[in-house]
Write an enzyme that holds these catalytic residues in place. Structure first.
Site, PDB file in Angstrom:
ATOM      1  CD  GLU A  64      -2.543   1.567   0.126  1.00 55.34           C
ATOM      2  OE1 GLU A  64      -2.156   2.561  -0.537  1.00 55.34           O
ATOM      3  OE2 GLU A  64      -3.511   0.858  -0.213  1.00 55.34           O
ATOM      4  CG  LEU A  65       3.281   1.746  -3.422  1.00 49.71           C
ATOM      5  CD1 LEU A  65       3.494   1.961  -4.911  1.00 49.71           C
ATOM      6  CD2 LEU A  65       4.608   1.487  -2.717  1.00 49.71           C
ATOM      7  CE1 TYR A 155      -4.000  11.281 -10.751  1.00 50.97           C
ATOM      8  CE2 TYR A 155      -4.985  12.621 -12.486  1.00 50.97           C
ATOM      9  CZ  TYR A 155      -4.274  11.497 -12.090  1.00 50.97           C
ATOM     10  OH  TYR A 155      -3.838  10.594 -13.030  1.00 50.97           O
ATOM     11  CB  ALA A 186      -4.518  13.063 -22.845  1.00 47.90           C
TER      12      ALA A 186
END
Length: 260
Positions: A64-65, A155, A186
Site C-alpha cells: 500500500e504505497l 490530483y 491524456a
C-alpha cells in the site's frame, strides 16, 4: 529494433491493472523481468500469470504505497529476489476527485500520499541500486497538470509535482548517468476510467464526446501504446534522452482540437 531490455529488472508500481499492466506486459514481451508493486495480491497474481503465459518473467510485491514505509519494503523485496534494479516506473495513483471546494486538509494530504509522495519514496530507495546499474526512471503523469480539469485539485497538484520531480531528478542524477523522463497521459480507457465514466449521466454519450476531441484518430490512447513509449525510455536505445515530458496523447494537449 532490439531495446536491450532482456533480463533487466524493472519495477512497475500499480502494475497489476490499467496503464501499469499495459506497461508491464510490453516490458515482459521485450524480455525484461517485471516486478509488479501493487496493493491487491489477487490482481498482482492475475497479471503475473499473463506475463508468464506470454513467456515473460515476473515478480510481485503487495504494498500500500500511500504508506511511506511501504516503498522501502517494496524495493528491498525486489533487491532480495534479484540482487539488482535496472529501471523504475512510477505509475500507481488515481484521479480521486479531491477538489478545492469539496476537499479539506486531510483529504488533500491523503491524495498527495496516494499520488505523489510514493513517487519520491520509491525513487529515493531505488536510486542506490540504479546507480550500480546506471538504470532509468520513468514517471507516469497526467494532462491535468497542464490543462486543469476542475474538481481535482490534489490530483492536478500531484501531477505537477511528478513533472517537476522528473526534471529535478534528471539534473540531480546526471553524474550517475541515470536518465529520468515522464510519459504524460491524456485519455486512456482503463478499469478506473470505466468506473468514473459510469458515474456520469449518459456515459456512452459522454465517452463519444471525449473521444471526438482527441485529434489523432478520435480515439483514446491504448495502454500498449503507453507501454511502448515507456519501454523505449527505459532502454539504452534512448541513451541521450533525459528530463523530458513525453506526451503520448494523440495530440490532445498541444494540438488545436478544433481541427478534428
Amino acid at each position: 529494433m532490439d531495446l536491450q531490455l532482456k533480463d533487466k529488472v524493472i519495477i512497475v508500481t500499480g502494475g497489476a491493472r490499467g496503464i501499469g499492466k499495459g506497461i508491464a506486459l510490453v516490458l515482459a514481451k521485450e524480455g525484461a523481468t517485471v516486478a509488479i508493486v501493487s496493493r491487491t495480491e489477487t490482481e498482482n497474481l492475475k497479471t503475473l500469470a499473463e506475463i508468464e503465459a506470454a513467456g515473460g518473467k515476473g515478480f510481485q510485491v503487495v504494498a500500500e504505497l500511500s504508506n511511506p514505509e511501504a516503498s522501502q519494503q517494496a524495493v528491498d523485496a525486489v533487491v532480495a529476489e534479484f540482487g539488482r534494479i535496472d529501471g523504475l516506473v512510477n505509475n500507481a495513483g488515481e484521479n480521486d476527485g479531491v477538489g478545492l471546494q469539496n476537499g479539506n486538509y486531510e483529504k488533500f494530504m491523503q491524495s498527495m500520499h496516494k499520488n505523489l509522495v510514493h513517487y519520491y519514496m520509491m525513487a529515493h530507495y531505488a536510486v542506490p541500486h540504479l546507480i550500480k546499474t546506471q538504470g532509468s526512471i520513468v514517471n507516469i503523469s497526467s494532462k491535468t497538470a497542464d490543462t486543469g480539469q476542475g474538481g481535482t485539485s490534489a490530483y492536478a497538484a500531484s501531477n505537477g509535482g511528478r513533472n517537476a520531480l522528473t526534471r529535478e531528478w534528471a539534473v540531480e542524477l546526471l553524474s550517475h548517468n541515470i536518465r529520468v523522463n515522464a510519459v504524460v497521459v491524456a485519455e486512456c480507457y482503463t478499469p478506473l476510467y470505466e468506473r468514473w465514466i459510469q458515474t456520469l449521466d449518459n456515459p456512452e454519450e459522454k465517452l463519444k464526446e471525449i473521444t471526438s476531441k482527441i485529434p489523432l484518430g478520435n480515439r483514446m490512447t491504448t495502454t500498449e501504446e503507453l507501454g511502448n513509449t515507456v519501454a523505449f525510455l527505459l532502454s539504452s536505445v534512448s541513451s541521450h534522452t533525459t528530463g523530458q515530458l513525453i506526451y503520448v496523447d494523440g495530440g490532445y494537449v498541444h494540438l488545436d482540437r478544433a481541427i478534428s
